[in-house]
Design an enzyme around this catalytic site. Structure first.
Site, PDB file in Angstrom:
ATOM      1  N   LYS A  77      38.751  32.347  27.797  1.00 37.26           N
ATOM      2  CA  LYS A  77      39.628  32.239  28.966  1.00 37.26           C
ATOM      3  C   LYS A  77      39.065  31.185  29.913  1.00 37.26           C
ATOM      4  CE  LYS A  77      41.772  35.296  32.478  1.00 37.26           C
ATOM      5  NZ  LYS A  77      41.888  36.698  32.952  1.00 37.26           N
ATOM      6  N   SER A 152      46.557  38.674  33.205  1.00 36.93           N
ATOM      7  CA  SER A 152      46.387  37.242  33.310  1.00 36.93           C
ATOM      8  C   SER A 152      45.751  36.594  32.079  1.00 36.93           C
ATOM      9  CB  SER A 152      45.538  36.915  34.540  1.00 36.93           C
ATOM     10  OG  SER A 152      44.228  37.444  34.385  1.00 36.93           O
ATOM     11  N   SER A 176      44.012  42.839  33.217  1.00 37.41           N
ATOM     12  CA  SER A 176      44.279  41.530  32.608  1.00 37.41           C
ATOM     13  C   SER A 176      43.767  41.327  31.188  1.00 37.41           C
ATOM     14  CB  SER A 176      43.723  40.418  33.483  1.00 37.41           C
ATOM     15  OG  SER A 176      44.627  40.150  34.511  1.00 37.41           O
TER      16      SER A 176
HETATM   17  N1  GLN Z   1      47.931  41.725  37.302  1.00 36.84           N
HETATM   18  C1  GLN Z   1      46.891  42.105  38.221  1.00 36.84           C
HETATM   19  C2  GLN Z   1      46.867  41.110  39.359  1.00 36.84           C
HETATM   20  O1  GLN Z   1      47.721  40.308  39.410  1.00 36.84           O
HETATM   21  C3  GLN Z   1      45.576  42.165  37.509  1.00 36.84           C
HETATM   22  C4  GLN Z   1      45.011  40.851  37.237  1.00 36.84           C
HETATM   23  C5  GLN Z   1      43.679  40.894  36.542  1.00 36.84           C
HETATM   24  O2  GLN Z   1      43.284  41.917  35.977  1.00 36.84           O
HETATM   25  N2  GLN Z   1      42.974  39.785  36.619  1.00 36.84           N
HETATM   26  O3  GLN Z   1      46.029  41.121  40.196  1.00 36.84           O
END
Ligand code: GLN
Length: 486
Positions: A77, A152, A176
């Protein structure tokens, strides 16, 4: 060779027996990237030359002198710092940033001889649930190219589902890793907070972030987590695991008690997801496990607490991106303050700005107690709920995501609908607990994930339980990209 049938362990074994060279293996994956990535869009950067050079060095080493995983490829990532390799968090503000050092997890994988294929797309600064917040490109779900891969870590999940890499690393702040793994039909695991060093992970919300594996099966997840776990002097919150992980072997669940979290089966949960989840519960019974419904009344407030705590920490963490030290700097500013303003206005996307504003607001002196302090208290209540639950059961289960992969563009105009995607995953981050998502079946041809949450540092047991469930539920279908790609 069929890339879709290869786990990372299979890659290791083929290298070990001399059936393939590391160069052949790396070429196999680079070819797959070439074949499908114009449609899937997992990769922000493919380091063809670097990967092939690394592979040639492995091939030049006699086989009996190699480390167990030497020569196996992986993709990362784009918020993990790799020395000299552009690292952007899919943000304009970090365009051109080449870290002068490796993140600890990257250094560990490098030392183990793994080969870096490149960097993967994500929501900008890991804020999002669909990877549509990337400032660079869309990533599409390999099961249905008109749908999102989740986020994400959408690039990390899609690249494993599309067999562009045998495995990948992602990060999980509120879901995420698990949510995109669920939407793409792969395994994703968030370790206990502190098991993996965050040094060199570009921070979103430091008290919630953890790095973890996305893989084709549970055993690969165990192997990759074992490679990256450990206490690290560079991260004072890291503690590592109580003992090295061993390959899960458990095939029955006799004597194990599973708690079904009732709050996650409410109206937000799609009927098709519910159906697959009920099938998973039946499979756990069939394997000898016991399931009972439990109430964890505070977890319903997790989403609200998270969207105060995470933006608060983000507003502080992202203050360092000011045009002075990293990446983009706006041209034509009249003075320093103007330069900060212009750089941040141009460099950050809409969602990141929204989080910075929310975070700054909830931390401001007049509102701190009303929002931030309340959210922290809620966080404690959630941790208490889990502690009580683990007094009665060994593991907790729920769907990973209340819905299957949704359509591209479907939730982009409605941030609150997007935030709901992480309803079931956020509480584990708030409590610092380990949790894994494994494919449990299909609904209308799209993958549905089962989430299993364990007590702190229960990784070995959690992986054993997940492995036993996987033996009964594993997906046999392949994503549509597998057909289209041939
Ligand atoms: N979807 C969640 C957010 O937008 C979690 C994101 C994540 O785990 N990095 O914050």
């Amino acid at each position: 060779m069929d890339v879709f049938s290869l786990t990372a362990r299979a890659c290791r074994d083929l290298l070990g027996s001399g059936e393939v060279s590391s160069t052949e293996l790396v070429e196999l994956y680079l070819d797959q990237v070439e074949r499908v990535d114009d449609r899937v869009g997992s990769f922000l950067l493919v380091d063809r030359d670097g990967a092939l050079a690394q592979a040639a060095a492995v091939d030049a080493t006699p086989r009996d002198e190699r480390l167990p995983w030497e020569g196996v490829p992986i993709a990362l990532k784009d918020l993990l710092c790799v020395e000299g390799m552009e690292t952007t968090c899919a943000s304009r503000i970090l365009k051109g940033y080449r870290p002068p050092y490796d993140a600890t997890v990257v250094a560990k994988l490098r030392a183990a001889g793994l080969i870096f294929l490149g960097k993967l797309n994500m929501d900008e600064f890991a804020m999002g649930s669909s990877t549509e917040n990337s400032s660079v490109q869309l990533t599409r779900n390999p099961w249905d190219l008109e749908r999102v891969p989740g986020g994400s870590s959408g690039g990390s999940a899609a690249c494993v589902a599309a067999a562009q890499a045998p495995w990948s690393l992602g990060s999980d702040t509120g879901g995420s890793i698990r949510q995109p793994a669920s939407l793409c039909g792969v395994v994703g695991m968030k370790p206990t907070y502190g098991v993996v060093s965050r040094y060199g992970l570009i921070a979103f919300a430091s008290s919630l972030d953890q790095i973890g594996p996305l893989t084709r099966d549970v055993r690969d997840a165990a192997a990759l987590l074992d490679l990256i776990a450990g206490n690290d002097l560079m991260d004072s919150t890291s503690v590592g695991l109580p003992a090295p992980l061993v390959m899960p072997t458990r095939t029955d669940l006799t004597g194990l008690r599973f708690g079904v979290i009732r709050e996650f089966l409410g109206e937000a949960c799609e009927p098709g997801v519910r159906e697959v989840f009920d099938g998973a519960v039946a499979a756990i019974h069939a394997a000898g496990g016991m399931c009972e419904e439990l109430q964890l009344p505070s977890v319903e407030k997790g989403l609200a607490a998270y969207y105060i705590i995470a933006p608060a920490e983000a507003s502080s963490n992202l203050a360092r991106f000011d045009g002075v030290r990293f990446g983009h700097r706006s041209e034509g500013a009249v003075d320093l303050i103007d330069m900060y303003n212009r750089t941040r206005s141009e460099g950050f996307g809409e969602e990141v700005k929204r989080r910075i504003m929310i975070g700054t607001y909830v931390l401001s002196s007049g509102y701190y107690d009303a929002y931030y302090t309340q959210a922290q208290k809620t966080r404690t209540l959630i941790a208490d709920d889990f502690r009580r639950a683990f007094g009665r059961v060994d593991y907790l289960i729920s769907p990973t995501s209340p819905t299957v992969a949704f359509g591209i563009g479907e939730r982009t105009q409605d941030p609150l609908a997007m935030y709901l995607s992480d309803l079931c995953t956020i509480p584990a981050n708030l409590a610092g607990l380990p949790a894994i998502s494994i494919p449990a079946g299909l609904s209308h041809g799209l993958p549905v994930g089962l989430q299993i949450i364990g007590p702190h540092f229960s990784e070995q047991g959690l992986l054993e339980a997940a492995y036993a469930v996987e033996q009964r539920l594993g997906l046999s279908a392949l994503p549509s990209i597998a057909e289209a790609g041939r």
